[in-house]
Scaffold this active site. Structure first.
Site, PDB file in Angstrom:
ATOM      1  N   HIS A 245     -16.861  61.035  68.872  1.00 10.82           N
ATOM      2  CA  HIS A 245     -17.217  62.431  68.638  1.00 10.82           C
ATOM      3  C   HIS A 245     -17.495  62.738  67.175  1.00 10.82           C
ATOM      4  O   HIS A 245     -18.299  63.604  66.857  1.00 10.82           O
ATOM      5  CB  HIS A 245     -16.137  63.367  69.192  1.00 10.82           C
ATOM      6  CG  HIS A 245     -16.196  63.483  70.692  1.00 10.82           C
ATOM      7  ND1 HIS A 245     -17.012  64.375  71.324  1.00 10.82           N
ATOM      8  CD2 HIS A 245     -15.583  62.771  71.671  1.00 10.82           C
ATOM      9  CE1 HIS A 245     -16.887  64.239  72.641  1.00 10.82           C
ATOM     10  NE2 HIS A 245     -16.032  63.270  72.879  1.00 10.82           N
TER      11      HIS A 245
ATOM     12  N   ASP B 271     -20.655  64.770  65.859  1.00 11.48           N
ATOM     13  CA  ASP B 271     -20.652  65.886  64.914  1.00 11.48           C
ATOM     14  C   ASP B 271     -21.600  65.617  63.749  1.00 11.48           C
ATOM     15  O   ASP B 271     -22.352  66.488  63.322  1.00 11.48           O
ATOM     16  CB  ASP B 271     -19.240  66.125  64.368  1.00 11.48           C
ATOM     17  CG  ASP B 271     -18.354  66.850  65.374  1.00 11.48           C
ATOM     18  OD1 ASP B 271     -17.147  66.991  65.111  1.00 11.48           O
ATOM     19  OD2 ASP B 271     -18.887  67.281  66.432  1.00 11.48           O
TER      20      ASP B 271
ATOM     21  N   GLU C 222     -25.355  70.891  72.011  1.00  9.66           N
ATOM     22  CA  GLU C 222     -26.308  70.119  71.204  1.00  9.66           C
ATOM     23  C   GLU C 222     -27.678  70.789  71.247  1.00  9.66           C
ATOM     24  O   GLU C 222     -28.715  70.151  71.048  1.00  9.66           O
ATOM     25  CB  GLU C 222     -26.414  68.666  71.714  1.00  9.66           C
ATOM     26  CG  GLU C 222     -27.113  68.531  73.063  1.00  9.66           C
ATOM     27  CD  GLU C 222     -26.143  68.390  74.222  1.00  9.66           C
ATOM     28  OE1 GLU C 222     -24.990  68.880  74.107  1.00  9.66           O
ATOM     29  OE2 GLU C 222     -26.544  67.795  75.237  1.00  9.66           O
TER      30      GLU C 222
END
Lengths: 214, 299, 124
Positions: B191, B195, B221
């Site tokens: 993750h 990010d 997203e």
């Protein structure tokens, strides 16, 4: 509507009516000097009601406006109450245009609403101050005001908050319609006088006529 | 010294008294300190002599007249007016404003006969709370991770632009895009990488966006870009530029190379559109881009 | 021109009362009152007062129209218009209609005395 209250008698009502005619006429004339906009205030109308009947009354007076903006201000001297200025929606933009003699533009995105709100409050403050001020002058009173608030903005006419007035009270409603520059920027001014003031008001009305009966 | 005079001099508030000709009758110590104008210099002089900007300040003039004519009160909020008296800001930390921000009030002064003889003015320093409010607004309108605008702000802007389109027929175009196979990035690299990619893509697109456009993170997203004064053809061209840029970029996440692509949908606001229809068309166009093979623009 | 008869046209009895009390009694003026512009016109024709005080906002026939009608009947009539709203536009309308003077409401003994003096100075 419930039966009309007998807060003041017929003659007192006539005197109040004439005082209001004078006050609002004087106010309109001086307003024109202050904001450089031609103002018309209609002959004021007096109604005696119980506070709980108010929202319904105001709604029916204002009528089928699609949406409205309301500026509210409290005032207090011996003569106490609230002023409600009901503009039709979009008035803020039109007023800003009129006052600044041109397109307002937008300062930054997201602030248009706030800007309109502020213009409504400024004009509302001046209009209310003019009407209440002149009325107080004739009645021999000095008035203080709370800062104006925009109660509702561009909302449907039935959005008037129900808890606006102390339900146990009775009130004298003074109503006028106003228009700026012959245009469709108009609306209503309601002065809701608290029942606390009524005894004083009766005395003030008597005192006013005493000047003329001497 | 009389107690009221002591208050007048020591209170943390500007207090000014003007006569009916707007000449200064009283100028308290706070005003003297902030303006660097001593009372002796300004007493008896028109306030406009020292503050010419007030002379053209329509609201100030209007309210002075109103106070003198009707005995009303006037309120100059910092929000609308910023300040009445141009003073330098007193606190030096986080100086965002060039002038001290002020909230002012005005009211009548009367003699014993109740005639209005003058105006009193109060001036309150609001710089710190104005700075805090600005910070809050920024925090409220930007996406914490990527630094672009957030969805709430975009929707506010869209409503305004929609209104403007209605009034002035300004062209308005919406580009919606999301990152292709984003789930795969999270699954294969974690993750934190996800990010990073979001920040990197947002940053790359932000570079190509004009001041008047509004780039926002719409969802996980998914991003949206509102383009003022732009028609469909120009919008598609710009979207294509975004696409190329992202396709060509090698993202470096802690030594690991990552590549992603984006799929974009474009719609232009039509005269009979509602806001919902406008957004839906962009969304559907983006969906077509995805089902059509991804890494492409559909309009 | 000596004033002996004064006509007051105003739909508010309170307003008429206020005006009457602002007019000096020692002169022995005769007072006549009307409650709207139409009545005011008729009474003017009947009574022929030297001065008429006219309110503007009235039912049936408003003040401006009444002024015009009276002036048509008698071009030398002295009509003093009383109005609370003394904006330039309003004042101009009154003068254009033929008013001799426009006074601001509320009336005072001084403003009324001055108006009466001016009327008396006029040629009959």
């Amino acid at each position: 509507m419930e039966s009309e209250l007998q807060l003041i008698d017929a003659e007192e009502k006539d005197v109040l009516q004439e005082i209001m005619n004078i006050a609002f006429g004087n106010a309109a004339a001086e307003l024109a000097q202050v904001i450089n906009i031609f103002v018309v205030l209609s002959v004021p109308y007096i109604r005696l009601l119980r506070a709980r009947e108010l929202p319904e009354y105001i709604k029916s007076e204002v009528g089928d406006c699609e949406s409205v903006s309301i500026v509210e201000q409290d005032f207090w001297g011996e003569f106490k109450g609230n002023a409600l200025l009901v503009f039709q929606a979009g008035a803020g933009k039109e007023l800003a245009f009129m006052l600044n003699g041109g397109d307002t533009g937008v300062f930054e995105p997201g602030t248009t609403d706030r800007f309109e709100s502020e213009i409504l409050m400024e004009v509302g403050n001046i209009l209310i101050g003019a009407c209440v001020g002149k009325l107080a002058e004739l009645l021999g009173d000095v008035i203080q005001y709370s800062p104006p608030k925009v109660l509702v903005e561009n909302h449907a006419n039935d959005a008037l908050p129900q808890n606006l007035f102390d339900p146990g009270c009775s009130a004298i409603i003074l109503r006028t319609m106003f228009r700026f520059n012959d245009k469709d920027i108009g609306g209503f001014l309601f002065l809701v006088t608290s029942h606390e003031s009524i005894d004083w008001l009766k005395g003030a009305l008597a005192k006013f006529m005493a000047q003329y009966d001497a | 010294m009389h107690e009221l005079q002591q208050i007048f001099d020591t209170i943390n508030l500007g207090l000014v008294i003007l006569d009916r000709d707007l000449k200064v009758r009283h100028w308290n110590r706070w005003m003297a300190r902030c303006s660097k104008i001593a009372p002796e210099a300004i007493l008896g002089r028109p306030v406009f002599d020292f503050f010419p900007t007030l002379q053209v300040h329509q609201s100030f003039r209007r309210n002075c007249k109103s106070v003198l004519a009707f005995g009303s009160y006037a309120f100059f909020s910092q929000k609308l007016h910023r300040y009445l008296f141009p003073f330098p800001p007193t606190s030096s930390f986080e100086v965002k404003f060039e002038q001290m921000q002020q909230s002012c009030t005005m009211g009548p002064l009367r003699d014993d006969g109740r005639a209005i003889t003058g105006i009193f003015l109060t001036v309150e320093d609001m710089t710190e709370s104005a700075a805090n409010e600005q910070k809050l607004i920024e925090m409220n309108s930007t996406d914490a991770l990527t630094g672009v605008y957030n969805r709430r702000y975009l929707e506010t802007r869209m409503k305004e632009e929609f209104g403007r389109h209605r009034r002035h027929s300004r062209r308005l175009t919406l580009v919606m895009f999301d990152i292709d196979h984003f789930k795969r990035v999270n699954d294969s690299h974690g993750h934190a990488c996800g990010d990073f990619i979001l920040q990197s893509v947002a940053g790359a697109v932000a570079e190509r966006v004009r001041i008047t456009d509004c780039l926002a993170r719409y969802g996980g997203e998914e991003f949206s870009c509102l383009l003022q004064e732009t028609d469909l053809a120009a919008g598609i061209l710009l979207a294509e530029r975004f696409r190329c840029q992202i396709e060509a970029t090698d993202h470096d996440f802690k030594g690991t190379p990552v590549k992603v692509t984006i799929s974009l949908g474009v719609s232009e606001l039509r005269d009979d559109d509602t806001l919902e229809q406008f957004v839906k068309r962009a969304d559907e166009a983006m969906y077509r881009a995805k089902t059509g093979g991804r890494n492409r623009v559909c309009g | 021109m000596r004033i002996s008869k004064i006509l007051i046209v105003d739909d508010s009895p309170i307003s008429r009362r206020m005006l009457k009390s602002s007019i000096p009694k020692e002169q022995g003026y005769q007072f006549f009152e009307a409650g709207d512009g139409q009545q005011g016109l008729e009474m003017f024709k009947e009574v022929q007062p030297e001065v008429t005080f006219m309110d503007l906002t009235m039912p049936v026939m408003d003040g401006i129209t009444s002024v015009q009608e009276i002036m048509k009947f008698d071009g030398s009539a002295s009509i003093v218009v009383l109005t609370a709203d003394v904006q330039a536009r309003m004042i101009m309308n009154a003068y254009q209609a033929g008013a001799f003077l426009v006074l601001k409401k509320p009336p005072t003994k001084e403003s009324i005395q001055e108006a009466l003096n001016k009327v008396e100075e006029r040629e009959p």
